[in-house]
Design an enzyme around this catalytic site. Sequence first.
Site, mmCIF file in Angstrom:
data_model
loop_
_atom_site.group_PDB
_atom_site.id
_atom_site.type_symbol
_atom_site.label_atom_id
_atom_site.label_comp_id
_atom_site.label_asym_id
_atom_site.label_seq_id
_atom_site.Cartn_x
_atom_site.Cartn_y
_atom_site.Cartn_z
ATOM 1 N N LYS A 1 0.862 -1.215 0.081
ATOM 2 C CA LYS A 1 -0.132 0.141 0.127
ATOM 3 C C LYS A 1 0.758 1.126 0.220
ATOM 4 C CE LYS A 1 -2.331 -0.675 4.022
ATOM 5 N NZ LYS A 1 -1.645 -2.310 4.355
ATOM 6 N N ARG B 1 -8.550 1.463 9.641
ATOM 7 C CA ARG B 1 -8.237 0.188 10.088
ATOM 8 C C ARG B 1 -9.168 -0.425 10.821
ATOM 9 N NH1 ARG B 1 -2.325 1.045 9.378
ATOM 10 N NH2 ARG B 1 -1.274 -1.053 9.094
ATOM 11 N N ARG C 1 11.559 -6.463 3.924
ATOM 12 C CA ARG C 1 11.321 -4.786 3.857
ATOM 13 C C ARG C 1 12.500 -3.981 4.648
ATOM 14 N NH1 ARG C 1 5.449 -2.471 3.991
ATOM 15 N NH2 ARG C 1 5.367 -2.933 6.366
ATOM 16 N N ARG D 1 12.093 -2.137 10.099
ATOM 17 C CA ARG D 1 11.123 -1.790 11.022
ATOM 18 C C ARG D 1 10.863 -2.665 12.020
ATOM 19 N NH1 ARG D 1 6.017 0.158 7.911
ATOM 20 N NH2 ARG D 1 4.965 -0.871 9.472
ATOM 21 N N ARG E 1 -0.019 -9.304 12.856
ATOM 22 C CA ARG E 1 -0.701 -8.184 12.090
ATOM 23 C C ARG E 1 -1.735 -8.674 11.219
ATOM 24 N NH1 ARG E 1 4.162 -4.922 10.091
ATOM 25 N NH2 ARG E 1 2.755 -3.359 9.388
HETATM 26 P P1 AMP Z 1 1.874 0.621 8.516
HETATM 27 O O1 AMP Z 1 2.857 1.709 8.254
HETATM 28 O O2 AMP Z 1 0.386 1.271 7.866
HETATM 29 O O3 AMP Z 1 2.065 -0.537 8.501
HETATM 30 O O4 AMP Z 1 1.425 0.903 10.191
HETATM 31 C C1 AMP Z 1 2.226 0.601 11.147
HETATM 32 C C2 AMP Z 1 1.704 0.685 12.338
HETATM 33 O O5 AMP Z 1 1.263 1.674 12.800
HETATM 34 C C3 AMP Z 1 0.431 -0.523 12.531
HETATM 35 O O6 AMP Z 1 0.869 -1.917 12.838
HETATM 36 C C4 AMP Z 1 -0.252 0.151 13.900
HETATM 37 O O7 AMP Z 1 0.519 -0.170 15.077
HETATM 38 C C5 AMP Z 1 -0.086 1.582 13.617
HETATM 39 N N1 AMP Z 1 -1.114 2.120 12.562
HETATM 40 C C6 AMP Z 1 -1.097 2.789 11.669
HETATM 41 N N2 AMP Z 1 -2.207 3.196 11.184
HETATM 42 C C7 AMP Z 1 -3.216 2.949 12.023
HETATM 43 C C8 AMP Z 1 -4.540 3.017 12.246
HETATM 44 N N3 AMP Z 1 -5.212 3.563 11.120
HETATM 45 N N4 AMP Z 1 -5.124 2.244 13.272
HETATM 46 C C9 AMP Z 1 -4.404 1.863 14.372
HETATM 47 N N5 AMP Z 1 -3.159 1.628 14.227
HETATM 48 C C10 AMP Z 1 -2.405 2.049 12.979
#
Ligand code: AMP
Length: 233
Positions: free
Chosen positions: A13, A88, A127, A168, A179
Amino acid sequence: MDLLIFGPPGAGKGTQAATLSKSLGMVQIATGDLMRKAVKSGSDLGKRFEHYMSQGLYVPDDMTIELLANRLDEGDAQNGAIFDGFPRTVAQAEALEGLLGKISRKINGILNLEVDLDSIVDRISGRRVCESCGQTYHVRYNPPPKPIDGEGSVRCVSCGKINSIIQRKDDNQDVVKSRNEIYLNQTLPILDFYKKKYGACIVHSLNGVGTQEEVYDRLRLAIETIRSGHKAP
Ligand code: AMP
C-alpha cells in the site's frame, strides 16, 4: 477525489500510494508514517504510539482518528487524498465518513490489493525503509544501494541521507503473522461497511502480487474507472 488504498500489512500500500501520489498529484495520508514521525520526535504522544506499534497492535481509535483529523485539516489535503493504512477499523471508517461529510466529500473508490500470506511474509521480512524519508526497499526485489565507502555507509536513493535505512521493529515474521490476524478480524470488515453504504462497486479488488510496475498499472486502470464515475464538485 478521495481514494482508499486497502489491503493487508505488506500488500504494498505505502509503496504504491507514494507512486500514485506523485503521478496523480494527490496527497498521500498514511497514519503509519504520521505515527512513526511522532515516535521519532520522542514526544509523549510518540511514546504512546510506539507502545502499540512495536507489538504490531493497532493504536486505539481515538488517538488515530484525532491524528487523521488534524492531518485532514492541513492545506494540501483540501482537494482530495489517498488514504493509506486508514481506516483500519469500522469505527475509523465511520469517523472518516463524518469528517469527509462535513466538507462535502466522500470516498470515491477503494483500491483493494489482494495478496496471499506467503507473499506478505516474504515481502515484510525483506522490507527495509529509510527512517528519514520513508523510501522502501526490499533485500531481494529492490535492494538498498551499495555502500559508498569502506565503512559500509549507505546513502538513501530518495533523500540522500546516510545510514538511515533500517528494518522496522514490527517487520519480523512473528509480528507479521499477528498483524495479519488483526487485519482479518478488524480491518477486512471495513469493505462490507463501505459496500453497504455505497454498493459493491465502490470496492476495486486487484491482484497485489507482481512487480511494482505491474501492480501500479492495475491500480491506474482501476483509478480511471473510478475517475470516470466521479464528477468533481
Ligand atoms: P503501517 O505503516 O500502515 O503498516 O502501520 C504501522 C503500524 O502503525 C500499525 O501496525 C499500527 O500499529 C499503527 N497504525 C497505523 N495506522 C493505524 C490505524 N489506522 N489504526 C491503528 N493503528 C495504526
